[in-house]
Scaffold this motif. Sequence first.
Motif, PDB file in Angstrom:
ATOM      1  N   SER A  89       0.831  -1.195   0.000  1.00 17.81           N
ATOM      2  CA  SER A  89       0.000   0.000   0.000  1.00 17.81           C
ATOM      3  C   SER A  89       0.873   1.255   0.000  1.00 17.81           C
ATOM      4  O   SER A  89       0.619   2.213  -0.741  1.00 17.81           O
ATOM      5  N   SER A  90       1.904   1.254   0.810  1.00 22.64           N
ATOM      6  CA  SER A  90       2.817   2.390   0.876  1.00 22.64           C
ATOM      7  C   SER A  90       3.523   2.602  -0.465  1.00 22.64           C
ATOM      8  O   SER A  90       3.645   3.735  -0.947  1.00 22.64           O
ATOM      9  N   THR A  91       3.959   1.512  -1.077  1.00 20.60           N
ATOM     10  CA  THR A  91       4.641   1.600  -2.374  1.00 20.60           C
ATOM     11  C   THR A  91       3.699   2.166  -3.437  1.00 20.60           C
ATOM     12  O   THR A  91       4.095   3.041  -4.215  1.00 20.60           O
ATOM     13  N   LEU A  92       2.452   1.701  -3.459  1.00 18.28           N
ATOM     14  CA  LEU A  92       1.487   2.202  -4.441  1.00 18.28           C
ATOM     15  C   LEU A  92       1.175   3.680  -4.217  1.00 18.28           C
ATOM     16  O   LEU A  92       1.013   4.442  -5.176  1.00 18.28           O
ATOM     17  N   GLU A  93       1.094   4.094  -2.965  1.00 13.41           N
ATOM     18  CA  GLU A  93       0.865   5.511  -2.685  1.00 13.41           C
ATOM     19  C   GLU A  93       2.037   6.362  -3.185  1.00 13.41           C
ATOM     20  O   GLU A  93       1.827   7.442  -3.745  1.00 13.41           O
ATOM     21  N   ASP A  94       3.254   5.865  -2.992  1.00 15.41           N
ATOM     22  CA  ASP A  94       4.440   6.586  -3.479  1.00 15.41           C
ATOM     23  C   ASP A  94       4.412   6.702  -5.003  1.00 15.41           C
ATOM     24  O   ASP A  94       4.670   7.773  -5.556  1.00 15.41           O
ATOM     25  N   TRP A  95       4.083   5.610  -5.683  1.00 13.67           N
ATOM     26  CA  TRP A  95       4.011   5.617  -7.144  1.00 13.67           C
ATOM     27  C   TRP A  95       2.932   6.587  -7.617  1.00 13.67           C
ATOM     28  O   TRP A  95       3.120   7.325  -8.585  1.00 13.67           O
ATOM     29  N   ASN A  96       1.785   6.565  -6.947  1.00 12.01           N
ATOM     30  CA  ASN A  96       0.684   7.458  -7.314  1.00 12.01           C
ATOM     31  C   ASN A  96       1.112   8.916  -7.163  1.00 12.01           C
ATOM     32  O   ASN A  96       0.833   9.744  -8.030  1.00 12.01           O
ATOM     33  N   GLU A  97       1.776   9.219  -6.078  1.00 10.88           N
ATOM     34  CA  GLU A  97       2.265  10.580  -5.831  1.00 10.88           C
ATOM     35  C   GLU A  97       3.227  11.003  -6.943  1.00 10.88           C
ATOM     36  O   GLU A  97       3.099  12.094  -7.496  1.00 10.88           O
ATOM     37  N   LYS A  98       4.172  10.152  -7.280  1.00 16.25           N
ATOM     38  CA  LYS A  98       5.150  10.481  -8.329  1.00 16.25           C
ATOM     39  C   LYS A  98       4.474  10.641  -9.687  1.00 16.25           C
ATOM     40  O   LYS A  98       4.814  11.540 -10.456  1.00 16.25           O
ATOM     41  N   LEU A  99       3.516   9.772  -9.982  1.00 18.61           N
ATOM     42  CA  LEU A  99       2.825   9.817 -11.268  1.00 18.61           C
ATOM     43  C   LEU A  99       2.018  11.099 -11.407  1.00 18.61           C
ATOM     44  O   LEU A  99       2.096  11.781 -12.437  1.00 18.61           O
ATOM     45  N   THR A 100       1.233  11.432 -10.392  1.00 18.20           N
ATOM     46  CA  THR A 100       0.369  12.607 -10.502  1.00 18.20           C
ATOM     47  C   THR A 100       1.160  13.910 -10.492  1.00 18.20           C
ATOM     48  O   THR A 100       0.643  14.939 -10.917  1.00 18.20           O
ATOM     49  N   GLN A 101       2.384  13.887 -10.024  1.00 15.81           N
ATOM     50  CA  GLN A 101       3.226  15.092 -10.023  1.00 15.81           C
ATOM     51  C   GLN A 101       4.072  15.221 -11.284  1.00 15.81           C
ATOM     52  O   GLN A 101       4.717  16.237 -11.480  1.00 15.81           O
TER      53      GLN A 101
END
Length: 185
Positions: A89-101
């Motif tokens: 879950s933490s890894t997916l949140e990090d990826w989501n943050e990087k993608l949306t930025q």
Amino acid sequence: MTDVPVDSAAAARTPAPEGLTLAEEEELRSELAKVEEEIGTLRQVLAAKERHCGELKRKLGLTPLDGLKQNLSKSWHDVQVSNAYLSASSTLEDWNEKLTQSEAYKKTQETLSQAGQKTSAALSNEGSVISRKLGDMRNSATFKSFEDRVGTIKSRVVGSRENSTDGLHSPSGAGDKPPQDNAPF
């Protein structure tokens, strides 16, 4: 896995394992018989307890589905608090943050937003054009003539029903005479 009871006659025919005296073998066989008897007794007690548990659940209105729901809920909770789930879950949140930025994401989002606005405007414009064309058509002489004919037919049908005493007359209101048709339809 089932327990196989020891047949004392068959056991007597098999040779004693090496290193055991006859007395030790007899003592072990006696202990084995007692343990097997205890296992049988415990199975009977367990079966009785399971029946009693089932009766209590039935009296309380608990169904097997309730138990399944409870087990699934507990299992899902266990998954959610597991280290593997939390890490993923933490890894997916990090990826989501990087993608949306990212710039590519922002440009794509902006482009799709503009395309949606333009499509909405085009559809709105087409809707007004179609509405205007339908209004023009309704005001045309052909449509007015058609509307008048439908009104005339309606008044004949409704009028014949109002004048009818038994409700079985012809819908044209002319009785047995065929309806006159002056319109070039």
